[in-house]
Design an enzyme around this catalytic site. Structure first.
Site, PDB file in Angstrom:
ATOM      1  N   GLY A 194      50.562  48.816  57.605  1.00 23.03           N
ATOM      2  CA  GLY A 194      50.993  49.717  58.679  1.00 23.03           C
ATOM      3  C   GLY A 194      50.101  50.935  58.808  1.00 23.03           C
ATOM      4  CB  CYS A 195      48.867  53.343  56.295  1.00 22.71           C
ATOM      5  SG  CYS A 195      50.518  53.849  55.724  1.00 22.71           S
ATOM      6  CB  THR A 196      45.202  49.589  57.710  1.00 22.73           C
ATOM      7  OG1 THR A 196      45.092  49.874  56.309  1.00 22.73           O
ATOM      8  CG2 THR A 196      43.855  49.131  58.246  1.00 22.73           C
TER       9      THR A 196
END
Length: 151
Positions: free
Chosen positions: A43-45
């Site tokens: 998700g963060c990527t």
């Protein structure tokens, strides 16, 4: 989550190159301050790469993008290099800004309860006031959403 219309708490944190940044040094610009749980997770990527793809549009609109997580400087550097991120990633392992912005909260995952960063994005105006706040944002949609908020 902090209230809209309040002054954004100032902080001083190191970026992915070890240079110190304070929120106050961005006065006169709009700041997209996004808090995310961890470098190099799915998700963060997606969220970071979304901000990277749209980065020229953010700068055209006079906005600065600052990503904050509790990861250390070295982790941020690897994350930046791996994905070619053109914006500043701030390391907050002591949770100074994370707690000041009220994003360190109880989370639940697979029946376990723990403390962690709730994915939250703030839009701060040129005078340092919070004008928009989004909690539990969808990582993939957040960059486009914030571009829309800039008008």
């Amino acid at each position: 989550m902090l209230e809209i219309g309040t002054k954004a708490p100032d902080f001083t944190l190191p970026d992915q190159n070890g240079n110190m940044h304070s929120l106050s040094e961005y006065r006169g610009k709009k700041v997209i301050l996004y808090f995310y749980p961890k470098d190099n997770t799915a998700g963060c990527t997606k969220q970071a790469c979304g901000f990277a793809e749209r980065y020229p549009q953010f700068t055209e609109k006079g906005a600065v993008v600052l990503g904050v997580s509790k990861d250390r400087v070295a982790s941020h550097k690897k994350f930046e290099e791996k994905y070619g991120l053109p914006f500043t990633l701030l390391a907050d392992p002591e949770l100074a800004a994370i707690q000041a912005y009220d994003v360190w909260q109880e989370k639940k995952n697979y029946g376990k309860t723990y403390m962690g960063v709730v994915r939250t994005t703030y839009l701060i105006d040129e005078n340092g006031k919070i004008v928009k706040a989004f909690e539990k944002v969808k990582a993939a949609d957040n960059p486009e959403q914030m571009l829309g908020e800039l008008g």
